[in-house]
Design an enzyme around this catalytic site. Structure first.
Site, PDB file in Angstrom:
ATOM      1  N   HIS A   2      68.726   3.475  36.326  1.00 44.34           N
ATOM      2  CA  HIS A   2      68.052   2.982  35.124  1.00 44.34           C
ATOM      3  C   HIS A   2      66.828   3.857  34.863  1.00 44.34           C
ATOM      4  CE1 HIS A   2      65.885   0.492  32.309  1.00 44.34           C
ATOM      5  NE2 HIS A   2      67.027  -0.126  32.074  1.00 44.34           N
ATOM      6  N   GLU A   5      71.566   4.640  27.571  1.00 41.98           N
ATOM      7  CA  GLU A   5      70.358   3.929  27.165  1.00 41.98           C
ATOM      8  C   GLU A   5      69.280   4.932  26.760  1.00 41.98           C
ATOM      9  OE1 GLU A   5      70.292  -0.291  29.041  1.00 41.98           O
ATOM     10  OE2 GLU A   5      69.158   1.073  30.312  1.00 41.98           O
ATOM     11  N   GLY A  45      63.342  -1.737  25.074  1.00 38.09           N
ATOM     12  CA  GLY A  45      62.208  -2.654  24.975  1.00 38.09           C
ATOM     13  C   GLY A  45      61.279  -2.371  23.815  1.00 38.09           C
ATOM     14  N   ASN A  61      70.538  -7.234  31.975  1.00 40.35           N
ATOM     15  CA  ASN A  61      69.648  -6.669  32.996  1.00 40.35           C
ATOM     16  C   ASN A  61      68.339  -7.437  32.872  1.00 40.35           C
ATOM     17  OD1 ASN A  61      67.995  -5.202  34.657  1.00 40.35           O
ATOM     18  ND2 ASN A  61      68.016  -3.333  33.409  1.00 40.35           N
ATOM     19  N   GLU A 101      63.949   3.183  34.088  1.00 40.40           N
ATOM     20  CA  GLU A 101      62.709   2.692  34.708  1.00 40.40           C
ATOM     21  C   GLU A 101      62.645   3.085  36.185  1.00 40.40           C
ATOM     22  OE1 GLU A 101      63.248  -1.317  33.324  1.00 40.40           O
ATOM     23  OE2 GLU A 101      62.925  -0.602  31.281  1.00 40.40           O
ATOM     24  N   LYS A 114      65.789  -7.298  34.704  1.00 38.65           N
ATOM     25  CA  LYS A 114      64.603  -6.539  35.153  1.00 38.65           C
ATOM     26  C   LYS A 114      63.727  -7.452  36.016  1.00 38.65           C
ATOM     27  CE  LYS A 114      65.123  -3.601  31.156  1.00 38.65           C
ATOM     28  NZ  LYS A 114      64.541  -2.712  30.178  1.00 38.65           N
ATOM     29  N   SER A 118      67.453  -2.312  23.093  1.00 36.20           N
ATOM     30  CA  SER A 118      67.175  -3.268  22.012  1.00 36.20           C
ATOM     31  C   SER A 118      68.440  -3.804  21.339  1.00 36.20           C
ATOM     32  CB  SER A 118      66.232  -2.651  20.969  1.00 36.20           C
ATOM     33  OG  SER A 118      65.001  -2.292  21.580  1.00 36.20           O
TER      34      SER A 118
HETATM   35  P1  13P Z   1      66.121  -3.955  26.078  1.00 36.66           P
HETATM   36  O1  13P Z   1      67.433  -4.598  25.643  1.00 36.66           O
HETATM   37  O2  13P Z   1      65.062  -4.965  26.391  1.00 36.66           O
HETATM   38  O3  13P Z   1      65.692  -2.893  25.139  1.00 36.66           O
HETATM   39  O4  13P Z   1      66.431  -3.235  27.475  1.00 36.66           O
HETATM   40  C1  13P Z   1      67.521  -2.401  27.586  1.00 36.66           C
HETATM   41  C2  13P Z   1      67.686  -2.038  29.007  1.00 36.66           C
HETATM   42  O5  13P Z   1      66.907  -1.297  29.561  1.00 36.66           O
HETATM   43  C3  13P Z   1      68.827  -2.619  29.729  1.00 36.66           C
HETATM   44  O6  13P Z   1      69.006  -2.004  30.946  1.00 36.66           O
END
Ligand code: 13P
Length: 263
Positions: free
Chosen positions: A99, A171, A177, A13, A101, A15, A217
């Site tokens: 997601h 997640e 992150g 992803n 976010e 982002k 992560s």
């Molecule tokens: P990270 O791997 O950067 O923690 O992000 C995970 C994520 O949100 C994937 O959709």
């Protein structure tokens, strides 16, 4: 991971990262690092603006292209929105929905997530449905109840005959992150709970065949341990999917776990 019953999926992803002109260079770096044998589905989910470049750069590769979201609407006066038909027409194969976010910054509810997943399926694409608890929910021991509700709400929009085409991603918000990964045991416990909820409501056969991913992560170092858990069928990877070397190592971890030859 249990490849006897379900497919393994390693999905990136991106982002809101990179610009379209960087896509070709990324794929040129990734291609030679990819395992020769197909041990899992590999997907790269990217901003809408990158999808055509990604498709072009990955032509003749085994990597599928995904989007990070889509509109709830079919078409019409929705300035700035991108519909399922548009994504389908561009050759998109996967779409991330729900997601954290999107939920956090754009007010997406569990019902919107379910509706979006159903739209993705109607257009012949695969939804990657994200669920996950906050740190506060975990600390107050509400994780399982919350995840259970998120899964049931989203899947209530999906008819039985389409359910097995869905991919679910667990997640935990506190692990995204932050460099703070859930332990393999914590991730397994929740992924097992997700499978149990699906089994109770929708039957053992579909529960057994649905792929459940872990995200938060995940990196080249911890992938193998997470992927060796029985109910974790792959990963949804943010930061590490922007680095060809790290992403390819996570893909290779699938072969290490299953004992398949990747070269
Ligand atoms: P990270 O791997 O950067 O923690 O992000 C995970 C994520 O949100 C994937 O959709």
């Amino acid at each position: 991971m249990n490849k006897k019953y379900r497919k393994a999926v390693i999905a990136g992803n991106w982002k809101m990262n990179m610009v379209p002109s960087e896509v070709k260079g990324f794929v040129e770096q990734l291609r030679p690092l990819m395992p020769k044998a197909k041990t899992c589905e590999v997907v790269l989910c990217a901003p809408y603006t990158h999808i055509t470049s990604l498709r072009r750069a990955m032509k003749d590769s085994r990597i599928s292209v995904g989007a990070e979201d889509l509109s709830l609407h079919d078409k019409g006066a929705y300035t700035g929105e991108v519909s399922a038909a548009m994504l389908e027409d561009m050759g998109t194969q996967y779409v991330i929905v729900g997601h954290s976010e999107r939920r956090q910054y754009h007010g997406e509810t569990d019902f919107m997530v379910g509706e979006k997943a159903a739209i993705v399926l109607e257009h012949g694409m695969t939804p990657i449905i994200c669920v996950g608890e906050s740190l506060e929910q975990r600390e107050r021991e509400l994780t399982m109840e919350y995840i259970r509700y998120q899964v049931l709400a989203a899947l209530s929009y999906i008819p039985d005959n389409k359910l097995r085409q869905c991919v679910i991603a667990y997640e935990p918000i506190w692990a995204i992150g932050t460099g703070k990964t859930a332990t393999a045991e914590q991730a397994q416990e929740v992924c097992e709970c997700i499978r149990r909820v699906i089994r109770e409501r929708r039957g053992a056969r579909v529960a057994r065949s649905i792929s459940i991913l872990y995200g938060g992560s995940m990196n080249a170092k911890n992938a193998e341990e997470l992927l060796s858990m029985p109910d974790i069928d792959g990963g949804l990877i943010g930061g590490a999917s922007l680095k060809p070397d790290d992403f390819s190592k996570i893909i290779a971890a699938v072969a290490a776990v299953t004992g398949e030859e990747s070269k």
